[in-house]
Design a protein around this motif. Structure first.
Motif, short mmCIF file in Angstrom:
data_model
loop_
_atom_site.label_atom_id
_atom_site.label_comp_id
_atom_site.label_asym_id
_atom_site.label_seq_id
_atom_site.Cartn_x
_atom_site.Cartn_y
_atom_site.Cartn_z
N VAL A 68 10.62 -25.93 -22.79
CA VAL A 68 9.79 -27.50 -22.11
C VAL A 68 9.96 -28.74 -23.02
O VAL A 68 9.41 -28.39 -23.78
CB VAL A 68 8.50 -27.30 -21.39
N THR A 69 10.12 -29.39 -22.85
CA THR A 69 10.11 -30.64 -23.80
C THR A 69 9.62 -31.49 -23.00
O THR A 69 10.13 -32.07 -21.60
CB THR A 69 11.58 -30.43 -23.73
N THR A 70 8.31 -32.54 -23.03
CA THR A 70 8.02 -33.96 -23.14
C THR A 70 8.53 -35.33 -24.25
O THR A 70 7.73 -34.52 -25.13
CB THR A 70 6.75 -33.46 -22.57
N ASP A 71 8.48 -36.40 -23.72
CA ASP A 71 8.74 -37.26 -24.64
C ASP A 71 8.04 -38.28 -23.79
O ASP A 71 8.37 -39.04 -23.13
CB ASP A 71 9.89 -37.37 -25.09
N ASN A 120 -1.74 -30.36 -10.07
CA ASN A 120 -1.36 -30.75 -11.08
C ASN A 120 -0.82 -30.16 -11.97
O ASN A 120 -0.45 -30.31 -13.65
CB ASN A 120 -2.74 -31.08 -11.51
N HIS A 121 -0.03 -29.18 -12.15
CA HIS A 121 1.25 -28.87 -13.08
C HIS A 121 2.48 -28.24 -12.71
O HIS A 121 2.57 -29.10 -11.22
CB HIS A 121 0.54 -27.53 -13.23
N VAL A 148 4.31 -24.63 -16.10
CA VAL A 148 4.05 -26.07 -17.00
C VAL A 148 2.46 -27.49 -16.99
O VAL A 148 2.55 -27.14 -15.79
CB VAL A 148 4.85 -26.44 -17.46
N ASP A 149 1.67 -27.35 -17.32
CA ASP A 149 -0.19 -27.78 -17.60
C ASP A 149 -0.01 -28.23 -19.11
O ASP A 149 1.00 -27.91 -20.17
CB ASP A 149 -0.84 -27.20 -16.74
N GLU A 195 0.92 -38.76 -16.89
CA GLU A 195 2.43 -38.89 -17.60
C GLU A 195 3.54 -37.63 -18.38
O GLU A 195 4.25 -37.54 -18.60
CB GLU A 195 2.40 -40.23 -18.22
N THR A 196 2.37 -37.15 -19.06
CA THR A 196 3.18 -36.05 -19.82
C THR A 196 4.37 -35.16 -19.49
O THR A 196 5.18 -34.84 -19.16
CB THR A 196 2.21 -35.24 -20.48
N LEU A 197 3.30 -34.50 -17.95
CA LEU A 197 4.23 -33.50 -16.96
C LEU A 197 4.97 -33.96 -16.68
O LEU A 197 6.22 -33.53 -16.11
CB LEU A 197 3.10 -33.03 -16.21
N ARG A 198 5.03 -35.55 -16.02
CA ARG A 198 5.99 -36.48 -15.49
C ARG A 198 7.63 -36.47 -15.70
O ARG A 198 8.24 -36.73 -15.57
CB ARG A 198 5.27 -37.62 -14.47
N ASN A 199 7.33 -36.25 -16.60
CA ASN A 199 8.40 -36.50 -17.99
C ASN A 199 8.66 -34.96 -18.43
O ASN A 199 9.29 -34.77 -20.55
CB ASN A 199 8.06 -37.26 -19.50
#
Length: 151
Positions: free
Chosen positions: A127-130, A109-110, A71-72, A88-92
């Motif tokens: 995959v979801t990011t918030d 970095n993914h 996921v990237d 930050e997007t990937l961290r969440n």
């Protein structure tokens, strides 16, 4: 006999009117600022991408042994997007396989989705990011089939 100090009605009305106008101006300025931030975030929000699913959507025995779903974020061509925002997007990121949360690992970095041992069948990875307040939740799903009888 004492005389009470009286403020005339027109003076009191002007004072109240000024206070209401100031409150209205402050409210409009706050609403415009929050709206501007929300629009900017919606325009600049990174797009998620899942890599590692073959174009035909089938993982055979050979592909399954080497399968790595990553996921990237998609960076716009020629943009100077903030790398911290992408991180930050990937961290969440939360990953789910057929609705169940699966672990992800940082590699470079993914993020790499740990699929574990998969049996033959149909799967959906989501995959979801918030990023929180004033950001939209971003979600991406991909379907694939594991078929170890196919070569």
């Amino acid at each position: 006999m004492r005389l009470a100090l009286k403020t005339s009605d027109p003076v009191r009305a002007r004072s109240l009117r000024r206070m209401l106008i100031a409150l209205l101006v402050a409210t409009v300025a706050t609403a415009l600022t929050i709206g501007g931030i929300a629009v900017s975030n919606a325009v600049n929000q990174p797009e998620l991408r899942i890599r590692g699913i073959p174009s035909n959507g089938v993982l055979n025995a050979a592909a399954l042994s080497e399968a790595t779903l990553t996921v990237d974020t998609v960076e716009a061509v020629g943009s100077s997007d903030d790398q911290e925002l992408h991180s930050e997007t990937l961290r969440n990121v939360e990953a789910r396989l057929n609705g169940e949360i699966v672990p992800t690992l940082w590699v470079g970095n993914h993020r790499v989705i740990d699929l574990g041992a998969l049996r033959d069948g149909e799967y959906e990875v989501t995959v979801t990011t918030d990023l929180g307040l004033l950001w939209n939740e971003t979600s991406l799903s991909r379907r694939f089939i594991v078929d170890t009888t196919e070569s």
